[in-house]
Design a protein around this motif. Sequence first.
Motif, PDB file in Angstrom:
ATOM      1  N   TYR A  88      51.118 -29.320-152.029  1.00 15.83           N
ATOM      2  CA  TYR A  88      51.259 -30.095-150.451  1.00 15.83           C
ATOM      3  C   TYR A  88      51.004 -29.035-149.596  1.00 15.83           C
ATOM      4  O   TYR A  88      51.349 -27.939-149.853  1.00 15.83           O
ATOM      5  CB  TYR A  88      52.555 -30.551-150.235  1.00 15.83           C
ATOM      6  CG  TYR A  88      53.141 -31.680-151.242  1.00 15.83           C
ATOM      7  CD1 TYR A  88      52.765 -32.935-151.069  1.00 15.83           C
ATOM      8  CD2 TYR A  88      53.850 -31.338-152.193  1.00 15.83           C
ATOM      9  CE1 TYR A  88      52.958 -34.017-152.117  1.00 15.83           C
ATOM     10  CE2 TYR A  88      54.357 -32.358-153.369  1.00 15.83           C
ATOM     11  CZ  TYR A  88      53.935 -33.617-153.079  1.00 15.83           C
ATOM     12  OH  TYR A  88      54.179 -34.664-154.054  1.00 15.83           O
ATOM     13  N   VAL A  89      50.423 -29.657-148.453  1.00 16.65           N
ATOM     14  CA  VAL A  89      50.720 -28.469-147.127  1.00 16.65           C
ATOM     15  C   VAL A  89      51.094 -29.350-145.979  1.00 16.65           C
ATOM     16  O   VAL A  89      50.769 -30.191-145.677  1.00 16.65           O
ATOM     17  CB  VAL A  89      49.057 -28.255-146.798  1.00 16.65           C
ATOM     18  CG1 VAL A  89      49.271 -27.254-145.458  1.00 16.65           C
ATOM     19  CG2 VAL A  89      48.427 -27.330-147.755  1.00 16.65           C
ATOM     20  N   CYS A 104      52.310 -34.218-143.144  1.00 19.61           N
ATOM     21  CA  CYS A 104      51.748 -33.600-144.489  1.00 19.61           C
ATOM     22  C   CYS A 104      50.180 -33.561-144.267  1.00 19.61           C
ATOM     23  O   CYS A 104      49.507 -34.580-143.791  1.00 19.61           O
ATOM     24  CB  CYS A 104      51.672 -34.699-145.426  1.00 19.61           C
ATOM     25  SG  CYS A 104      51.248 -34.201-147.160  1.00 19.61           S
ATOM     26  N   LEU A 105      49.581 -32.271-143.977  1.00 15.64           N
ATOM     27  CA  LEU A 105      48.245 -32.160-143.601  1.00 15.64           C
ATOM     28  C   LEU A 105      47.265 -32.399-144.766  1.00 15.64           C
ATOM     29  O   LEU A 105      46.254 -32.548-144.820  1.00 15.64           O
ATOM     30  CB  LEU A 105      48.106 -30.857-143.098  1.00 15.64           C
ATOM     31  CG  LEU A 105      48.856 -30.357-141.904  1.00 15.64           C
ATOM     32  CD1 LEU A 105      48.560 -29.195-141.306  1.00 15.64           C
ATOM     33  CD2 LEU A 105      48.601 -31.698-140.987  1.00 15.64           C
ATOM     34  N   ASN A 106      47.975 -32.139-146.076  1.00 15.82           N
ATOM     35  CA  ASN A 106      46.978 -32.265-147.389  1.00 15.82           C
ATOM     36  C   ASN A 106      48.060 -32.354-148.770  1.00 15.82           C
ATOM     37  O   ASN A 106      48.992 -31.691-148.805  1.00 15.82           O
ATOM     38  CB  ASN A 106      46.090 -30.887-147.461  1.00 15.82           C
ATOM     39  CG  ASN A 106      45.175 -31.109-148.636  1.00 15.82           C
ATOM     40  OD1 ASN A 106      45.181 -30.612-149.585  1.00 15.82           O
ATOM     41  ND2 ASN A 106      43.939 -31.987-148.346  1.00 15.82           N
ATOM     42  N   ALA A 107      47.410 -33.186-149.493  1.00 12.52           N
ATOM     43  CA  ALA A 107      48.427 -33.275-150.528  1.00 12.52           C
ATOM     44  C   ALA A 107      47.268 -33.518-151.677  1.00 12.52           C
ATOM     45  O   ALA A 107      46.254 -34.387-151.630  1.00 12.52           O
ATOM     46  CB  ALA A 107      49.116 -34.586-150.602  1.00 12.52           C
ATOM     47  N   GLU A 162      41.984 -25.067-146.488  1.00 10.37           N
ATOM     48  CA  GLU A 162      40.578 -25.318-145.636  1.00 10.37           C
ATOM     49  C   GLU A 162      40.592 -26.824-145.084  1.00 10.37           C
ATOM     50  O   GLU A 162      40.374 -27.090-143.820  1.00 10.37           O
ATOM     51  CB  GLU A 162      39.473 -25.121-146.818  1.00 10.37           C
ATOM     52  CG  GLU A 162      39.131 -23.912-146.811  1.00 10.37           C
ATOM     53  CD  GLU A 162      37.917 -23.863-147.780  1.00 10.37           C
ATOM     54  OE1 GLU A 162      37.689 -24.624-148.375  1.00 10.37           O
ATOM     55  OE2 GLU A 162      37.361 -22.619-147.860  1.00 10.37           O
ATOM     56  N   GLU A 163      41.334 -27.619-146.053  1.00 10.22           N
ATOM     57  CA  GLU A 163      41.545 -29.153-145.167  1.00 10.22           C
ATOM     58  C   GLU A 163      42.471 -29.219-144.289  1.00 10.22           C
ATOM     59  O   GLU A 163      42.389 -30.095-143.571  1.00 10.22           O
ATOM     60  CB  GLU A 163      41.817 -29.934-146.674  1.00 10.22           C
ATOM     61  CG  GLU A 163      40.594 -30.332-147.914  1.00 10.22           C
ATOM     62  CD  GLU A 163      39.513 -31.241-146.968  1.00 10.22           C
ATOM     63  OE1 GLU A 163      39.776 -31.959-146.171  1.00 10.22           O
ATOM     64  OE2 GLU A 163      38.453 -30.720-147.370  1.00 10.22           O
ATOM     65  N   TYR A 184      42.220 -14.651-147.853  1.00 12.35           N
ATOM     66  CA  TYR A 184      41.722 -15.858-147.132  1.00 12.35           C
ATOM     67  C   TYR A 184      42.369 -15.870-145.738  1.00 12.35           C
ATOM     68  O   TYR A 184      41.615 -15.992-144.487  1.00 12.35           O
ATOM     69  CB  TYR A 184      41.985 -17.182-147.775  1.00 12.35           C
ATOM     70  CG  TYR A 184      41.980 -18.270-146.966  1.00 12.35           C
ATOM     71  CD1 TYR A 184      40.561 -18.946-146.949  1.00 12.35           C
ATOM     72  CD2 TYR A 184      42.777 -18.886-146.438  1.00 12.35           C
ATOM     73  CE1 TYR A 184      40.281 -20.073-146.214  1.00 12.35           C
ATOM     74  CE2 TYR A 184      42.652 -20.260-145.654  1.00 12.35           C
ATOM     75  CZ  TYR A 184      41.355 -20.737-145.492  1.00 12.35           C
ATOM     76  OH  TYR A 184      41.126 -21.820-144.785  1.00 12.35           O
ATOM     77  N   PHE A 185      43.568 -15.613-145.535  1.00 14.20           N
ATOM     78  CA  PHE A 185      44.318 -15.415-144.251  1.00 14.20           C
ATOM     79  C   PHE A 185      43.953 -14.331-143.352  1.00 14.20           C
ATOM     80  O   PHE A 185      43.699 -14.383-142.273  1.00 14.20           O
ATOM     81  CB  PHE A 185      45.929 -15.602-144.198  1.00 14.20           C
ATOM     82  CG  PHE A 185      46.164 -17.146-144.976  1.00 14.20           C
ATOM     83  CD1 PHE A 185      45.884 -18.287-144.359  1.00 14.20           C
ATOM     84  CD2 PHE A 185      46.771 -17.057-146.264  1.00 14.20           C
ATOM     85  CE1 PHE A 185      46.381 -19.565-145.097  1.00 14.20           C
ATOM     86  CE2 PHE A 185      47.185 -18.302-146.821  1.00 14.20           C
ATOM     87  CZ  PHE A 185      47.198 -19.399-146.137  1.00 14.20           C
ATOM     88  N   GLU A 186      43.868 -13.208-144.187  1.00 16.25           N
ATOM     89  CA  GLU A 186      43.533 -11.770-143.252  1.00 16.25           C
ATOM     90  C   GLU A 186      42.172 -11.943-142.849  1.00 16.25           C
ATOM     91  O   GLU A 186      41.707 -11.501-141.821  1.00 16.25           O
ATOM     92  CB  GLU A 186      43.692 -10.678-144.358  1.00 16.25           C
ATOM     93  CG  GLU A 186      44.961 -10.492-144.784  1.00 16.25           C
ATOM     94  CD  GLU A 186      45.361  -9.596-145.877  1.00 16.25           C
ATOM     95  OE1 GLU A 186      46.408  -9.218-146.264  1.00 16.25           O
ATOM     96  OE2 GLU A 186      44.121  -8.980-146.346  1.00 16.25           O
TER      97      GLU A 186
END
Length: 226
Positions: A77-78, A86-89, A107-108, A135-137
């Motif tokens: 989950y995000v 919930c932005l993504n599952a 990314e989603e 990825y975040f950096e």
Amino acid sequence: MPDYTTYYNDLQRFETAEDVHGLKETNEELTKRVLSEQDRVILDFDSSVNTVYGNQEGAEVGYNSTNPGKKSMHPLYVFEGSSRLCLNAKLRNGKAYTSEGMIEAAEEAMKHVCSTASIMARFDKGFTKEKHLLYFEEYCDLDTGFPKEVLYVGKLKLYKNLVRKGLEKTWCRVYEGTKITEWTEIEHQAQSWSKPRRVILIRMAEASEFEELYLSEEFLWNFKHS
């Protein structure tokens, strides 16, 4: 909220993939409307082990601390920390590793975030692989393609060498009721990392325990880390 089992009859009305996709589109519109008004977005990454009792597709025997040896699913989950949306599952099989598919999920989730909003990511110790941190950096804005700062904080496994480094540092102390909390900062490079990163060590103890005599007060502390 009703128990999820009460929705079974309603779910039977969605007979095709197009029907299910329509639900996703509706949810994305609602999510976009809420996040368009937020100037700060917090992405919380989490996974959950859900035990199943049957032969559902994707159910496999994996890590399951509650019901060892039982088949389970391991969804990812995000969530957005402020709105709790919930932005993504993603429903993964029971053998999936904690962070499997994290970058794709990020990314989603990022598609819902306004380009002007500041972004922070939070995750547990199962998500701290180098490729996820990079990825975040190295993140670039989806609209402009320019680099965009994404702050992140994640937990690490508390290895002995982390504690040893921390004991060589000066600790800052805060009193919280009956508890004493101390923190210090070290530079640490895990074996799987290509470079060192900042690590914060946190330790806590009951203030009353310091009233007794000990050979070393280090035995009193309960260490945490991030």
